[in-house]
Write an enzyme that holds these catalytic residues in place. Sequence first.
Site, PDB file in Angstrom:
ATOM      1  N   HIS A 262      27.018 -19.635  70.323  1.00 37.85           N
ATOM      2  CA  HIS A 262      26.251 -19.428  69.098  1.00 37.85           C
ATOM      3  C   HIS A 262      26.381 -20.603  68.137  1.00 37.85           C
ATOM      4  CE1 HIS A 262      29.626 -18.185  66.358  1.00 37.85           C
ATOM      5  NE2 HIS A 262      30.172 -17.710  67.463  1.00 37.85           N
TER       6      HIS A 262
ATOM      7  N   ASP B 290      34.395 -22.165  65.661  1.00 36.26           N
ATOM      8  CA  ASP B 290      33.674 -20.947  66.028  1.00 36.26           C
ATOM      9  C   ASP B 290      32.249 -21.069  65.514  1.00 36.26           C
ATOM     10  OD1 ASP B 290      32.898 -18.387  66.627  1.00 36.26           O
ATOM     11  OD2 ASP B 290      34.174 -17.405  65.166  1.00 36.26           O
TER      12      ASP B 290
ATOM     13  N   GLU C 257      25.119 -14.584  65.679  1.00 32.34           N
ATOM     14  CA  GLU C 257      26.235 -13.921  66.362  1.00 32.34           C
ATOM     15  C   GLU C 257      27.205 -13.345  65.352  1.00 32.34           C
ATOM     16  OE1 GLU C 257      30.282 -13.610  68.232  1.00 32.34           O
ATOM     17  OE2 GLU C 257      29.602 -14.771  66.496  1.00 32.34           O
ATOM     18  N   GLU C 258      27.459 -14.088  64.277  1.00 34.80           N
ATOM     19  CA  GLU C 258      28.465 -13.678  63.301  1.00 34.80           C
ATOM     20  C   GLU C 258      28.046 -12.463  62.479  1.00 34.80           C
ATOM     21  OE1 GLU C 258      31.325 -14.655  63.403  1.00 34.80           O
ATOM     22  OE2 GLU C 258      31.469 -16.739  64.029  1.00 34.80           O
TER      23      GLU C 258
ATOM     24  N   ASP D 102      32.726 -18.975  73.769  1.00 33.65           N
ATOM     25  CA  ASP D 102      33.073 -18.770  72.368  1.00 33.65           C
ATOM     26  C   ASP D 102      34.553 -19.073  72.164  1.00 33.65           C
ATOM     27  OD1 ASP D 102      32.908 -17.950  69.675  1.00 33.65           O
ATOM     28  OD2 ASP D 102      31.667 -16.222  70.161  1.00 33.65           O
TER      29      ASP D 102
ATOM     30  N   HIS E 286      37.778 -18.632  61.371  1.00 29.88           N
ATOM     31  CA  HIS E 286      37.025 -18.149  60.203  1.00 29.88           C
ATOM     32  C   HIS E 286      37.608 -18.663  58.888  1.00 29.88           C
ATOM     33  CE1 HIS E 286      34.399 -14.719  61.949  1.00 29.88           C
ATOM     34  NE2 HIS E 286      34.581 -15.674  62.828  1.00 29.88           N
TER      35      HIS E 286
END
Length: 288
Positions: free
Chosen positions: A9, A112, A143-144, A166, A252
Amino acid sequence: SKKIMFAAHMDEIGFMVKKIEDDGRLLVCNVGWNWTASAYNTRVVFRNGIYGVVSSMKNIEEAHNDPNSLFIDIGAKSKEDALKYVHVGSVCGYCGEYLPLANDLVCSKTFDDRVGCFQLIEALRENDGTYPNDIYYVFTVQEEVGCRGSKTTAAFIKPDIGIAVDVTPAHDYPCDLTGSNAIGEGIGIKVADPSVLCDEDVIAAMEQCCRHKDIPFQYEVIDKGGCDASSMNLSNFGVRAGGISVVTRYAHCSSSVISKEDAESGIRLCTAFRSEEHTSELQSQRDI
């Protein structure tokens, strides 16, 4: 041959402006999952190049991971001034330069899933079209915020096997997570996360590829998070799903950490898996 869909992604976590205060502060909501504590006092950048600093309207220890406690300061003096630069609905992401660390580790924002996109690009470079399977390299979005891009793409492609490329959280440092994922111990072969239970035949085929090609690997099981494998798994009448995961510390946030060797192992696993003849093996095990 099998249709194999590799999905990485392109979207990243960030914030969206939901209100502009009279004093020029920007109130925000999450786009994806942000840790309030790690966002505090970090820098962000909007699509138009405007920078800001994330702060909190209350003691950060009392914020309890509530994005409603946060605001972004872009230096505006008033609401009218702020509207020269942003508006309700403007989105921003973290700033975080790429830095080399010791032992072939690297640090940056948004591994990510930039590292997943990198792995697919490198695998695509090596694809000469002579493989027995029909390969699709897909760079998804959203995706997130719910694994949405892989859902629509899988509905269009109708793959037999769907592989999410991922990251996965590390467990080899003091943190609030528990598991076996360790940086530098090889590429992660996803077994399960809260969003998907991976197909056992796909897991076995990945392990076989790693053993035959001497690719360092580790089994990946996490009890928080999810990935595009979940949407591919549930698309159409069901797709055999798996995952190729780079173990990542401090995901994140603006300073995630990965091993370059693990990323290289992921590229090798992508190229090895696409080259295997999966038809008879998967069909015979399905029959059993």
